[in-house]
Write a protein that holds these residues in place. Structure first.
Motif, short mmCIF file in Angstrom:
data_model
loop_
_atom_site.label_atom_id
_atom_site.label_comp_id
_atom_site.label_asym_id
_atom_site.label_seq_id
_atom_site.Cartn_x
_atom_site.Cartn_y
_atom_site.Cartn_z
N ARG A 79 -38.35 8.37 51.39
CA ARG A 79 -39.23 7.22 51.50
C ARG A 79 -38.36 5.97 51.66
O ARG A 79 -37.54 5.69 50.79
CB ARG A 79 -40.13 7.11 50.27
CG ARG A 79 -41.04 8.34 50.11
CD ARG A 79 -41.80 8.31 48.81
NE ARG A 79 -42.64 7.13 48.68
CZ ARG A 79 -43.83 6.96 49.23
NH1 ARG A 79 -44.34 7.92 49.98
NH2 ARG A 79 -44.52 5.84 49.04
N VAL A 80 -38.53 5.26 52.77
CA VAL A 80 -37.62 4.18 53.13
C VAL A 80 -38.39 2.87 53.33
O VAL A 80 -39.41 2.84 54.02
CB VAL A 80 -36.85 4.52 54.42
CG1 VAL A 80 -35.87 3.41 54.78
CG2 VAL A 80 -36.12 5.86 54.28
N ILE A 81 -37.85 1.81 52.74
CA ILE A 81 -38.31 0.46 53.05
C ILE A 81 -37.27 -0.19 53.95
O ILE A 81 -36.09 -0.24 53.62
CB ILE A 81 -38.53 -0.39 51.78
CG1 ILE A 81 -39.76 0.12 51.03
CG2 ILE A 81 -38.69 -1.88 52.12
CD1 ILE A 81 -40.10 -0.62 49.76
N VAL A 82 -37.75 -0.66 55.09
CA VAL A 82 -36.92 -1.40 56.04
C VAL A 82 -36.96 -2.86 55.58
O VAL A 82 -38.03 -3.43 55.42
CB VAL A 82 -37.49 -1.24 57.46
CG1 VAL A 82 -36.83 -2.21 58.42
CG2 VAL A 82 -37.34 0.20 57.93
N GLY A 123 -42.77 0.89 54.32
CA GLY A 123 -43.00 -0.53 54.46
C GLY A 123 -41.83 -1.24 55.10
O GLY A 123 -40.71 -0.71 55.15
N ALA A 124 -42.13 -2.43 55.62
CA ALA A 124 -41.11 -3.32 56.17
C ALA A 124 -41.25 -4.63 55.42
O ALA A 124 -42.34 -5.21 55.36
CB ALA A 124 -41.31 -3.52 57.67
N THR A 178 -46.89 -0.09 60.72
CA THR A 178 -46.07 -0.23 59.52
C THR A 178 -46.68 -1.28 58.61
O THR A 178 -47.15 -2.32 59.07
CB THR A 178 -44.63 -0.65 59.91
OG1 THR A 178 -44.10 0.31 60.84
CG2 THR A 178 -43.72 -0.73 58.71
N ASP A 179 -46.65 -1.01 57.31
CA ASP A 179 -47.09 -1.98 56.31
C ASP A 179 -46.01 -3.06 56.22
O ASP A 179 -44.87 -2.78 55.86
CB ASP A 179 -47.25 -1.25 54.97
CG ASP A 179 -47.87 -2.10 53.89
OD1 ASP A 179 -48.34 -3.21 54.19
OD2 ASP A 179 -47.87 -1.65 52.73
N VAL A 180 -46.36 -4.29 56.59
CA VAL A 180 -45.40 -5.39 56.67
C VAL A 180 -45.73 -6.45 55.63
O VAL A 180 -46.89 -6.83 55.46
CB VAL A 180 -45.41 -6.03 58.08
CG1 VAL A 180 -44.47 -7.22 58.16
CG2 VAL A 180 -45.06 -4.99 59.14
#
Length: 173
Positions: A116-119, A146-147, A165-167
């Motif tokens: 699971r990665v957040i940018v 998410g970003a 993407t959830d921003v």
């Protein structure tokens, strides 16, 4: 500190890096211990419920915020670098700039499939860099949860490139 107080610490630098551009300088915010800590706390408040395994940040200011956020959340940090900077097997994503193309790379073993990665980055402008980071995550079989950005220049419509993407951004212009 409130996001309005943080916003007050962002300095406008006219005509940088070229004439007609007003650069949003985060260095006064980063250099203020209370403001920097508060920024990381605000970022963590949004990120924590998404249970990231990894924060992916691009050089250079994405390293500053990303490393601190990963520490706060107790997860890993993966640097996205310009080509030629990483010593191990890597993958690459290329994105468009106003005057050509650029690329980002991460190690091919940066995180496990399904991570699971957040940018994360300091600024969401046109969305090219953020989209490239999303592509890197997807190439390795990660899940973008998410970003996250400190600043969004909403008038440049970067969110449109991150449509699925959830921003979230702390400060919007």
């Amino acid at each position: 500190m409130t996001t309005d107080q943080l916003k007050a610490l962002v300095r406008d630098v006219p005509d940088f890096p070229q004439e007609g551009i007003v650069f949003k300088d985060l260095m006064p915010l980063i250099g203020n211990a209370d403001a920097f800590r508060s920024t990381i706390e605000h970022l963590a408040e949004w990120a924590r419920p998404r249970s990231p395994d990894v924060i992916l940040g691009a050089e250079a200011r994405g390293f500053i915020f990303g490393g601190a956020l990963a520490y706060e959340l107790g997860c890993g940090f993966v640097p996205a670098r310009k080509p030629g900077k990483l010593p191990w097997e890597k993958i690459r994503a290329t994105y468009e700039l106003e005057y050509g193309n650029d690329s980002l790379e991460i190690h091919a073993d940066a995180f496990a499939r399904g991570a699971r990665v957040i940018v994360l980055d300091d600024v969401l402008a046109t969305g090219g860099t953020a989209k490239a980071k999303v592509e890197l995550v997807e190439q390795l079989g990660g899940i973008v949860v998410g970003a996250l950005f400190v600043i969004e220049l909403a008038f440049l419509h970067g969110r449109e490139r991150l449509a699925n993407t959830d921003v979230q951004a702390l400060i919007a212009y």
